[in-house]
Design an enzyme around this catalytic site. Structure first.
Site, short mmCIF file in Angstrom:
data_model
loop_
_atom_site.label_atom_id
_atom_site.label_comp_id
_atom_site.label_asym_id
_atom_site.label_seq_id
_atom_site.Cartn_x
_atom_site.Cartn_y
_atom_site.Cartn_z
N GLU A 177 -1.28 -8.55 4.83
CA GLU A 177 -1.25 -8.67 6.30
C GLU A 177 -2.65 -8.56 6.92
O GLU A 177 -2.85 -8.93 8.06
CB GLU A 177 -0.30 -7.61 6.90
CG GLU A 177 -0.85 -6.21 7.05
CD GLU A 177 -0.94 -5.43 5.73
OE1 GLU A 177 -0.65 -6.00 4.67
OE2 GLU A 177 -1.34 -4.24 5.79
N HIS B 138 -3.60 -5.58 0.75
CA HIS B 138 -2.98 -5.81 2.06
C HIS B 138 -2.93 -7.28 2.43
O HIS B 138 -3.88 -7.78 3.05
CB HIS B 138 -3.78 -5.07 3.13
CG HIS B 138 -3.61 -3.59 3.11
ND1 HIS B 138 -2.62 -2.94 3.80
CD2 HIS B 138 -4.31 -2.63 2.47
CE1 HIS B 138 -2.71 -1.63 3.60
NE2 HIS B 138 -3.73 -1.41 2.79
N CYS C 284 0.84 -1.20 0.00
CA CYS C 284 0.00 0.00 0.00
C CYS C 284 0.88 1.25 0.00
O CYS C 284 1.55 1.51 -0.97
CB CYS C 284 -0.99 -0.04 1.16
SG CYS C 284 -2.35 1.13 0.97
#
Lengths: 84, 224
Positions: B204, B202, B85
């Site tokens: 994560e 993302h 990002c």
């Protein structure tokens, strides 16, 4: 040394989509303005001391290359004027 | 492996990255950018957020910070480096990956789950998947539209450096499934060498099972 103001104008390259300009244009049209097209640009006014206009322009050019513009999406131009 | 997660003022996915990596059994620590990278750094994550308030352009300021010289040096030594990002924006601004991430075609901040098609499974970031796999991973960005010159795009494709493209649930790359107007629907790519990768979605946020999605685990398992 002479005092100069270097103005760096950074704009999107022709053909690169500018959603913010499009949105701004739509808002102006909603307000009743008639316009053909709208482009936006960032303008940086940099006060600096240099030996001559050429040196001032060269330094401003390097600032644009290194940080102010992103060569992938931007064109820029530099204009230098003596500062009072 | 010890992964350094670089925190700038305005980073906000740094802790998420550490938690996700630790869940996968990877040692990870947040590193304040002014402190420099610890000597035992064996992997680097440049996390998401709004470093330097997105001033000038998203990622432009952080890309010029001294710690990025250290990141670049490690990358040149083959250390795995992932930008997510805002980290992806920083990676492109720092010249570690080609192109630029700029304002979404919608001109809006978009926070939603998207589908990604794995384009090249022969990299550390995608080895856990097969080419053509469809992943569901969240995005959260206002400046995620991938822009790149035509020739550079052709080189990117010819060199098989596109990791992911936005697609629909069936894996079809369509305009409707492209959330931000990215060139070639590119969502993630590698640098000159495949130990460097950047991506707008993302992984994560799609690793911990309690968050309801785990398709991103494969990306982070490059550090395992």
């Amino acid at each position: 040394m002479t005092a100069y103001t270097a103005t760096v104008t950074v704009r999107l390259k022709r053909g690169v989509l500018d959603p913010e300009a499009e949105t701004t244009q739509q808002a102006l049209e909603r307000l009743g303005f008639e316009l053909g097209d709208l482009r936006s640009a960032d303008r940086f006014e940099i006060d600096l001391d240099a030996d001559d206009e050429h040196e001032a322009a060269e330094r401003a050019d390097e600032m644009a290359e290194r940080l102010l513009a992103n060569p992938t999406i931007h064109d820029y131009d530099v204009a230098v004027e003596p500062r009072e | 492996m010890t992964v350094s997660v670089v925190r700038f003022g305005g980073s906000n996915c740094d802790r998420d990255a550490v938690r996700a990596l630790e869940y996968l059994g990877v040692d990870a620590d947040i590193v304040w950018h002014e402190d420099g990278l610890p000597a035992d750094t064996e992997g680097v994550v440049v996390p998401g957020g709004f470093s330097y308030g997105d001033y000038l352009r998203a990622g432009a300021m952080a890309a010029q910070s001294p710690v990025m010289d250290e990141v670049r040096a490690l990358a040149d030594d083959g250390v795995p480096v992932l930008g997510v990002c805002n980290g992806a924006q920083i990676g492109c601004e720092a010249g570690m990956t080609p192109g630029a991430f700029t304002t979404n075609a919608s001109a809006r901040f978009q926070c939603e789950r998207v589908h990604l098609r794995v384009e090249n499974a022969d990299t550390p970031w995608t080895a856990a998947y097969s080419e053509g796999d469809v992943l569901e991973v969240p995005i959260a960005h206002g400046e995620g539209r991938f822009e790149i010159g035509e020739d550079a795009y052709d080189d990117l494709v010819a060199d098989d450096r596109v990791l992911f493209r936005y697609c629909d649930a069936d894996g079809e790359v369509t305009d409707e499934a492209n959330p931000n107007g990215s060139t070639g629907a590119v969502a993630g790519l590698t640098g000159d060498r495949d130990n460097v990768a950047v991506m707008m979605p993302h992984p994560e946020r799609a690793t911990l099972p309690e968050l309801g999605a785990t398709d991103g685990q494969g990306v982070l398992s490059a550090f395992a």
